[in-house]
Each structure stands twice: as C-alpha cells, then as structure tokens.
Design an enzyme around this catalytic site. Structure first.
Site, PDB file in Angstrom:
ATOM      1  N   ASP A 313       8.910  -4.265   8.296  1.00  0.00           N
ATOM      2  CA  ASP A 313       8.635  -3.098   9.124  1.00  0.00           C
ATOM      3  C   ASP A 313       8.868  -3.478  10.589  1.00  0.00           C
ATOM      4  OD1 ASP A 313       7.853  -0.541   9.907  1.00  0.00           O
ATOM      5  OD2 ASP A 313       6.177  -0.484   8.520  1.00  0.00           O
ATOM      6  N   GLU A 507       1.313   7.294  12.550  1.00  0.00           N
ATOM      7  CA  GLU A 507       0.561   6.049  12.367  1.00  0.00           C
ATOM      8  C   GLU A 507      -0.116   5.614  13.664  1.00  0.00           C
ATOM      9  OE1 GLU A 507       3.327   2.657  11.806  1.00  0.00           O
ATOM     10  OE2 GLU A 507       4.869   4.197  11.989  1.00  0.00           O
TER      11      GLU A 507
END
Length: 619
Positions: A313, A507
């Site tokens: 990520d 997020e």
C-alpha cells in the site's frame, strides 16, 4: 537508346526483386520473434508461451531493470517524466485526486499514452502497468459512472450484479488506457467506527466470499481482451477487524478467527484468478502485515497458492520498525513483489540494489517478484498493445453503463421502517417537500474516493442527485419544493422527504471515535418536520449505520440508501413504486452507541435492526 533504357530498367527490376526476396528471408513474418544478431527474441513473440517469454526476458535484464519493475511511483511525484525510462520504472499510479488537467477521459488516455511511450524507449521496451483506485467505478475521472460503494452492494446480495459492475468498470478504466484497479476490497468490517466501513461488503465474510464475481467481471475470461483490466484483492489481511476500528490499527484475534472471518473471502478471489493482492497497513497481534513472512509467504503464496503478484500500500513499508534499509529488506523478503513508494523512488531503488548486492535479499527473491509482474504484463497483452484502445473511451459515463449503476442503486436500498405503508409514494401527490443536505448533493451521495481521495461535497461530477430523481419521477401536476434547511415547510404538504446522513470521508478522516448520532443540522431539520406535522420519509445517506433510535419514532418511513453514487434516480425508482425493495442489511444496526461494535453471532445480540433485515412492499 530505347533498347538501352529497357535493358537498364530490366536490370533495376531484377536487382529490386532480389533485394525484396533477400529481406523477406531475413525479416520474420508478423507474429514471429524478432531477430537481433541472429538471435530470436522469444519474449517479443506473441505466439510463444508466456512462461517462455518471461524466462527469456528475465535472462536479458540487468539488476537495475529488475528493480525498476518492482518500483511503483505516483505520477505526481516523478522528478521528470524521463525517469520512467532512466530508472526502468515498471509501474505508475494515480492516487486519489491524482488526475491530469483537464480531468476528461481523453486527457487521461493521452497522459497514459505519453507515459507508456517513454517506458517503451528503454533497452528492452518493457511497458509500464498503470494502477488506480477504481473502487466504485472509475471514480477519479470526471463524468465516469460511479456505482454505490461496497456497503450498498453488500445489501444487494447479488453476485451477478457484481459481475456486471466489474465489466462496466473495466471498460471505463480501459478507455483511459489504465490496466489495473486496486479493487475489490475484501475487508470484513467488524466495527462501525472504522472509517473504511463503506469499502466493505459487510460484517459477515459470506457476502465478500460470494462476490468474487466482480473479479471475473473486471478480468474477464482472458486478460488479453482489451475490455479487461487487472483486479486487486485488498487489504491482506484483517484490516476490518482492528481493535477500536482504528484505521491501520491492530487486529487482535486468534489465527482461527483470522482465517474464518478475514481470510475466507480471499479463497474464492484466488480461485477466480485475481491478478494481484495488496497488503494491509494494519497489524495482526502487533506484527505489521507488510513484514509478515508467515501470512504473505507461507499462507498467501504457499498454502493458498496465489500466483499473481503482491503490491504494497501507499508508502506502507515506511511503517515497519527499523531503518529504511530494514523496511525494504523485510517487506520484500516477506514476499511483497512491487513496492508502492510512491514518491522517494530513487532512494528505494538505491537501497534495494545495495540490499541485493550485499546478499541480504537473494536474486531468487528478485527473480520471483519480477517474474510474477512480467507474467501479468504479458497476460494483459501490454507488449503487443501498450497504448489506449480509444474504442472504449467514448463509453465512459454512457447511458448503458449508468443504467447498470441505477439498477445497483435500486437493489442496494434497504427499507427499515414503513409505518402505515406510506411507501410507495404516489407519483400524483399534490405537494412534496424535499429537504436535507444530501438531497441535492452528488458529492455527498457519492462519498469518499470520488474525484478526490476524501471526496468533496457539491457538484463534483456529472450524474443525477436524489432530488433530481424525485423531480424526474413525479407527475407533471405534482409540485416539488426543495429547501435544504427545511425553510417553508407547512402542514399542507402531502409528504416531506428528508435526505440526511454523512458527508464524504475516506481512510483516516473517517474513523469515528465520538458521537455516532446524526449531525446537529440534521436534528434541527427533523425537528422542523415534526413541528409541521407532515408525514416524513427519511432517506439516510451514509457509509455505515448511525444511532437513530431516539428519532426513529418520529419518522413514518426510513430508507437506508448507503452511498449510492451518481445515479440518484435509482432511489426515486423504488420509493415511488416502480420497483420493490430487495436490499437487506449487510451489517447489524446498533440500538445504542454502547453496543458498537455489534456483529451477528455476538453473545449479547440485541440490535435495532438485525443483520439481514429488510422490508418489502406487500402485494
């Protein structure tokens, strides 16, 4: 003189014919491998078996060229576009909001082709693979079809619909040249406080496990088909189960629970041939997933037999303990094949080279990673067709695609209350009042990961708001009055449709540790409706259940619309009775804030609405 001209012309003809025949023997026919210094380049032969092409290309690559394939950079952080060739970069991405100017499909395609043309100038002409977060449609592109977020799709319980959504998304992404989406998220959200709850299909792994069909829609039966793209299952593993719902937190559960709840959806995804898997920022029992040799190497690649490639990520290896060299060494030795830097790529490349040269990362590990990446590039047909197929560009945001999204909205709606069967509403009502911050706001109804990373309120892309859907549906004789704050509501209105709930987030920003109730502006608006004495239908636009127990008694009907995306007329289709409600809750709805987190199977299970609940219109 005439004779001499004829003789000369005949000699010239013979010479040219001989030359053509000679070159026809030396130059291979279309589809045959190229020949350089008498050596056939198998990797450039589209008829050769892909494993043979990979083996041939790998043998020709220097260490720097291999490291380049393992490096992914966000386009906005390129020091120079020429660095794509200079550092042999294997991949670029556009993070949320990383768009060209102007943000149009054609400009995206031009940008992609520009970057690809630079990549192909390197010694071996290896194309880049370009990644993007197309998580509910091609949501970074203005004018693209934006589907309901995953939590709404979870309410549909319809794997066939997910396959259709995958097919539409693939075509729209391919129309901008891009080859690879970082989707679907197979996260099983176990705590409503988690800011990425709406990226989950629900609290029980049964839904995500059945939705491998979206992978089949994205990737098709043959990745070489120009209408397909590479899919990514994310985030391996347990990101929806962190303690407290903390994003990038720690999932503190047993291995059996990890397998039963969070690993379960990946099994069908792998069996469906998902091409890549992204690792989670989070930890499992205090060990960061990006360095977890057991879960990546032993379980994912070994036990489950995943043969695609694994990508990190965004800058996630930086969170590993130790210095940067340790971060690089630990993550790659654990089994990560491509590192999303996304900015400091020169340092990463130099560090990885040193680690290999010093023997702390083996060449076998490097070759395994690069082989996995190259295999997918060959399967995608990038070596033969590296540029945008413009036949798909015009389909972006087409009516055909929007019709699929509109159907997804219809099926995602969950009817939670319908007192006195007030729904469906008649299209021939005299006066309808519409209010609420989410009634005429396509940014709010689309949520995060829309045009920008966190999402934005307002008119951010093209589509139909819920208000516009209502206006398009009622009869010409019906008066529809709209005021966001409810100014002008009177008792002579037949019904008030109040569209409230959450504003966009993603997020980090979406983690909710405070009150789980409605915003003060929503409560004030609802109080106006109550005082006016008008029958009230509440449409809740949210990425998760909210605490509404105290207000619910004042409402005649409640519809959970989740985050429906750009096709708001799908809401009107159902509340005015053209279609029935079919959606059921993919998450348990808490009665009180103290119950959070609440999940089906809990020992003390007493929700306001249980998992799987959903009313329908009775015949």
């Amino acid at each position: 003189m005439v004779m001499n001209k004829f003789v000369f012309s005949k000699k010239l003809f013979v010479f040219l014919l001989s030359t053509v025949l000679l070159f026809s023997l030396l130059i291979p026919s279309m589809g045959d491998p190229k020949v350089v210094n008498g050596e056939a380049l198998v990797y450039q032969d589209p008829n050769a078996a892909i494993p043979d092409r990979v083996t041939d290309l790998l043998a020709r690559m220097s260490l720097d060229e291999k490291i380049g394939q393992m490096t992914q950079v966000d386009r906005t952080f390129l020091n120079s576009d020429n660095d794509i060739a200079t550092y042999y970069l294997g991949s670029l991405l556009s993070g949320g909001g990383s768009a060209p100017t102007p943000n149009t499909p054609e400009t995206w395609a031009d940008m992609y082709d520009h970057y690809q043309s630079i990549a192909l100038t390197n010694n071996l002409s290896i194309p880049i693979i370009y990644g993007i977060d197309a998580v509910h449609g091609h949501n970074n592109v203005y004018g693209a079809t934006v589907f309901p977020h995953n939590i709404g799709l979870g309410a549909t319980r319809n794997p066939t619909l997910l396959n259709q959504i995958g097919e539409v998304t693939a075509k729209e992404v391919a129309g901008t040249g891009i080859d690879w989406t970082f989707a679907p998220a197979l996260s099983v959200a176990r705590n409503e406080r988690w800011g990425r709850t709406y990226e989950s299909y629900g609290e029980d792994p049964e839904i995500a496990s059945s939705y491998a069909t979206i992978i089949e829609g994205l990737q098709g039966t043959n990745l070489n088909d120009p209408s397909t793209i590479l899919a990514t299952a994310k985030h391996w593993v347990g990101d929806g189960g962190t303690t407290g719902g903390d994003d990038q937190g720690d999932t503190q559960i047993s291995e059996q629970d990890l397998r039963d709840i969070h690993i379960a959806p990946y099994i069908n995804a792998i069996n469906s041939g998902v091409g890549s898997i992204m690792i989670s920022y989070s930890s499992w029992n205090s060990e960061k997933l990006h360095g977890h040799d057991y879960l990546i190497h032993d379980v994912l690649k070994g036990e489950l037999g995943f043969d695609g490639f694994i990508v990190s990520d965004w800058a996630a290896i930086d969170q590993l303990p130790g210095d940067y060299a340790s971060d690089v060494r630990t993550s790659i030795n654990a089994g990560i094949d491509m590192i999303m830097i996304p900015d400091n790529y020169v340092n990463f490349i130099n560090t990885l080279r040193t680690e290999v040269n010093e023997g702390r990362i083996s060449m076998n590990r490097i070759d395994d990673a690069v082989s996995r990446i190259l295999t997918k590039k060959f399967e995608l047909g990038l070596f033969e067709n590296p540029y945008t197929d413009r036949t798909f560009t015009a389909s972006i945001g087409s009516q055909e695609h929007r019709d699929v999204a509109r159907e997804a909205v219809r099926q995602s709606l969950v009817l939670l209350k319908n007192e006195g069967n007030i729904l469906p509403l008649s299209k021939d009502l005299n006066k309808v009042f519409v209010a609420g911050k989410n009634a005429d706001n396509i940014g709010n109804q689309s949520g995060g990961w829309t045009i920008s990373w966190q999402g934005t309120s307002g008119d951010i892309t093209s589509g139909t708001t819920i208000l516009e859907g209502i206006q398009n549906t009622v009869s010409p004789n019906t008066t529809v009055t709209y005021n966001e704050r409810g100014i002008g509501i009177k008792s002579d209105y037949d019904v008030a449709i109040v569209v409230i709930g959450e504003r966009p987030y993603a997020e980090g920003n979406g983690d909710k540790q405070g009150s789980f109730g409605l915003e003060r502006t929503d409560l004030t608006l609802l109080d106006k409706m109550k005082r006016a004495g008008v029958p009230t239908v509440v449409i809740l636009v949210s990425g998760r259940p909210l605490i509404i127990t105290d207000q619910l008694t004042d409402w005649n009907a409640l519809v959970e619309a989740w985050l429906p995306g750009t096709e708001g007329d799908g809401v009107a289709d159902v509340i005015f009775g053209d279609y029935n409600f079919t959606g059921t809750l993919p998450m348990s709805w808490p009665l009180t804030e103290e119950q959070i987190p609440i999940n089906i199977g809990d020992p003390q299970y007493d929700p306001l609405f249980p998992y799987g609940f959903g009313l329908t219109y009775q015949p």
